[in-house]
Scaffold this active site. Sequence first.
Site, PDB file in Angstrom:
ATOM      1  N   TRP A 155      -2.960  -2.013  -8.600  1.00  0.00           N
ATOM      2  CA  TRP A 155      -1.839  -2.387  -7.734  1.00  0.00           C
ATOM      3  C   TRP A 155      -0.514  -2.076  -8.426  1.00  0.00           C
ATOM      4  CZ3 TRP A 155       2.163  -5.881  -8.491  1.00  0.00           C
ATOM      5  CH2 TRP A 155       2.933  -6.190  -7.367  1.00  0.00           C
ATOM      6  N   HIS A 156      -0.460  -2.246  -9.743  1.00  0.00           N
ATOM      7  CA  HIS A 156       0.770  -1.970 -10.468  1.00  0.00           C
ATOM      8  C   HIS A 156       1.089  -0.480 -10.489  1.00  0.00           C
ATOM      9  CE1 HIS A 156       0.351  -6.104 -12.052  1.00  0.00           C
ATOM     10  NE2 HIS A 156       1.641  -6.032 -12.226  1.00  0.00           N
ATOM     11  N   GLY A 157       0.098   0.362 -10.431  1.00  0.00           N
ATOM     12  CA  GLY A 157       0.371   1.787 -10.442  1.00  0.00           C
ATOM     13  C   GLY A 157      -0.890   2.609 -10.516  1.00  0.00           C
TER      14      GLY A 157
END
Length: 516
Positions: A339-341
């Site tokens: 989700w962060h990247g």
Amino acid sequence: MLFNSLPFVFIFLPLTLAGYYLLIRMGLKQWIFLFLVIASLIFYAVWNPPYVLLLILSVLGNYLTGLWIERARDNGSGSGWALALGVAGNLLVLGWFKYANFFVDNANMLGAGLHLERIILPLAISFYTFQQIAFLVDVSRGEIRTGGIWRYATFVIFFPQLIAGPIVHYKEMMPQFFGRNPGRFVTANMTVGLVIFAIGLFKKTVIADSAAFFATPVFEAAQAGNTISLLAGWKAALAYTVQLYFDFSGYSDMAIGLARMFGIKLPVNFHSPLRAASIIEYWRRWHITLQQFIVSYMYQPLVLPLSRLAAQWRLGKWASFSVTVAAPTVVLFVVIGLWHGAAWTYVLFGLMHGTYLAINEFWRALRRKARRKSGIPGSSMALYHAVTLIAVIFANVMFRADSPAAAIAVWQGMIRLDQIAGMATVLPAKSSELITEPGLFLLGAAALIFLCPNTQQIMGRYSPILHWNRWRNRAPSLLHLTWRPTLPWMIWSGVVLFLGLAFILRGQSEFIYFNF
């Protein structure tokens, strides 16, 4: 548009506040939602105007899906299919824009020969997607009812929380716009909001951006394949931990302060996580609304059927623990990492924290009986704090690095214990550097983190966040400072705001979480 920019502070924000309160004073309360939507779209469009259309389509599509779910529920026909399609649609859009290039690149490494133009990641897509998924689930559960389209659009794209959270809930946020007299306590809300905003701006421009000057060169050297020394490795790891801490803490403060200027309280999203004595408690205080989303909408729905299966299979205590706690925790934190990247560094970051949490849960289960009998002695608590801090610092290296190899290079520098013997000759030559940069800077940042009250605690007299009573006694500080509308505090607030604005002149930088 960046919160830490002069056009935002001196043009956009004053005009938006003036328009908002003018509508209220003129008795045109029904227009405030349309006004805030237009203002928020302008705020968003400064970054990339074409993606405003994507944001509008996302809002409209989820609103219509919410109406469909609500109607199906009212008719007794079941809202399962509508909810499933709504969630799937959101995840498909998020997956395409955020992960398509990542999967194509990795497939090509295996010889797939695929081609896809580089996709620019839409700003805030992760945040407004999760927020709208939560809305659809809440509608399907009967916890809320849809309102008008402008109210819903305000809920999603209200600019203080649009870009990097907090992830808010419709039932918590929207009723605040419908009080007996919206616009009450304007002076108090503006003052409290401005002080909170000033503290957040100071954290970002003065502390976080300064820490980046110490961390970035080392990580760039690691990416270039250079050998990292013991001092350089720890300097980079500690400086980036400070940068990430104050960058996200600063954004969270600024979002809360901006919303308060409009008379709206947002939920807390950051509450002194580095004072935690366990990884479990760390995640309860870091990106709090994301953690609550994961627990409510992913972890619990996943664990409940697994618990039933474990009971049916009559698994033993630790086998059941592995199936119902450890495995779901690790899997979901890999998802949080993604989700962060879309990069392997984020996957490994999630894997590290998932493993940390599984070990922490195992230790808690193992020590539960002993803890009930004797409590936790102070020496053990200090050890738990130290272990938690070191675990977080090592994971932050992976979070910051441009590749796993670069993270490993920094880690290798951090554990070069053979260089300790040579410190006696190195330190005298480096003494002036250590005292001025970054040694003194890091010591000052550590004092703020571990000794001083956080922003909520400083502004605690004015109930700065939603559900403040739940957080009032969490993570107490050694120093107790409470803001009051007195001349010394006003001068302090003015200095903090001035420094925050002055340091913008060094150059603007995006908040780290803007990339997610």
